[in-house]
Each structure stands twice: as structure tokens, then as C-alpha cells.
Motif scaffolding. Sequence first.
Motif, PDB file in Angstrom:
ATOM      1  N   HIS A  18       0.838  -1.204   0.000  1.00 37.49           N
ATOM      2  CA  HIS A  18       0.000   0.000   0.000  1.00 37.49           C
ATOM      3  C   HIS A  18       0.877   1.260   0.000  1.00 37.49           C
ATOM      4  O   HIS A  18       0.805   2.077   0.927  1.00 37.49           O
ATOM      5  N   PRO A  19       1.702   1.453  -1.031  1.00 39.08           N
ATOM      6  CA  PRO A  19       2.616   2.603  -1.038  1.00 39.08           C
ATOM      7  C   PRO A  19       1.895   3.957  -1.045  1.00 39.08           C
ATOM      8  O   PRO A  19       2.461   4.968  -0.605  1.00 39.08           O
ATOM      9  N   GLU A  20       0.649   3.957  -1.474  1.00 40.22           N
ATOM     10  CA  GLU A  20      -0.114   5.205  -1.503  1.00 40.22           C
ATOM     11  C   GLU A  20      -0.394   5.746  -0.100  1.00 40.22           C
ATOM     12  O   GLU A  20      -0.771   6.914   0.060  1.00 40.22           O
ATOM     13  N   TYR A  25       1.142   8.282   6.484  1.00 37.98           N
ATOM     14  CA  TYR A  25       1.901   7.709   7.601  1.00 37.98           C
ATOM     15  C   TYR A  25       2.982   8.681   8.060  1.00 37.98           C
ATOM     16  O   TYR A  25       3.161   8.901   9.261  1.00 37.98           O
ATOM     17  N   LEU A  26       3.681   9.279   7.106  1.00 36.68           N
ATOM     18  CA  LEU A  26       4.722  10.254   7.458  1.00 36.68           C
ATOM     19  C   LEU A  26       4.128  11.439   8.216  1.00 36.68           C
ATOM     20  O   LEU A  26       4.693  11.900   9.217  1.00 36.68           O
ATOM     21  N   VAL A  52      11.351   0.539   2.647  1.00 33.39           N
ATOM     22  CA  VAL A  52      10.288   0.287   1.676  1.00 33.39           C
ATOM     23  C   VAL A  52      10.585   1.023   0.376  1.00 33.39           C
ATOM     24  O   VAL A  52      10.359   0.499  -0.710  1.00 33.39           O
ATOM     25  N   GLN A  53      11.129   2.212   0.482  1.00 35.58           N
ATOM     26  CA  GLN A  53      11.396   3.004  -0.708  1.00 35.58           C
ATOM     27  C   GLN A  53      12.757   2.713  -1.323  1.00 35.58           C
ATOM     28  O   GLN A  53      13.167   3.383  -2.251  1.00 35.58           O
ATOM     29  N   GLY A  54      13.462   1.708  -0.786  1.00 36.32           N
ATOM     30  CA  GLY A  54      14.640   1.231  -1.458  1.00 36.32           C
ATOM     31  C   GLY A  54      15.979   1.689  -0.924  1.00 36.32           C
ATOM     32  O   GLY A  54      17.009   1.424  -1.530  1.00 36.32           O
ATOM     33  N   ALA A  55      16.039   2.367   0.207  1.00 33.48           N
ATOM     34  CA  ALA A  55      17.323   2.766   0.769  1.00 33.48           C
ATOM     35  C   ALA A  55      17.994   1.521   1.322  1.00 33.48           C
ATOM     36  O   ALA A  55      17.375   0.688   1.982  1.00 33.48           O
TER      37      ALA A  55
END
Length: 62
Positions: A18-20, A25-26, A52-55
Motif C-alpha cells: 500500500h505505497p499510496e 503515515y509520514l 520500503v522506498q529502497g534505501a
Amino acid sequence: MRKFKTLDELEEEYFRKHPEEINDYLTEIFQEYTEDNDSGALLASLRVVARVQGAGENELRT
């Protein structure tokens, strides 16, 4: 022996599906930080979002 997922793993899995919902959340975690000044909780939540965003893990260590 059965291995249970950690809360961080569950949150990561949820936000990958649910990346949307990451922006909301932030907003929520920063609002909570302004109320309780719990920098540890804020940083833990930000680490979940970063993963989640790839870091990469190496980029998260200080």
C-alpha cells in the motif's frame, strides 16, 4: 521453532502493498513526534519507510 515477524517487518510488508499510504503515515509520525518528542520512535518509523522506498541498510547507519 516458528519464527514470527517483527513489527518493522509487518509495517514494511504493509507499505510495500500500500505505497499510496506512506505520505499519510509520514504526516502521522511527525505529528506524534511533536506531541511526545520520542525521537527513537520517529527514527524507527523513518527507517521502515526508507527500506520500503529502497534505501540500503548501509545508507541507514550513522
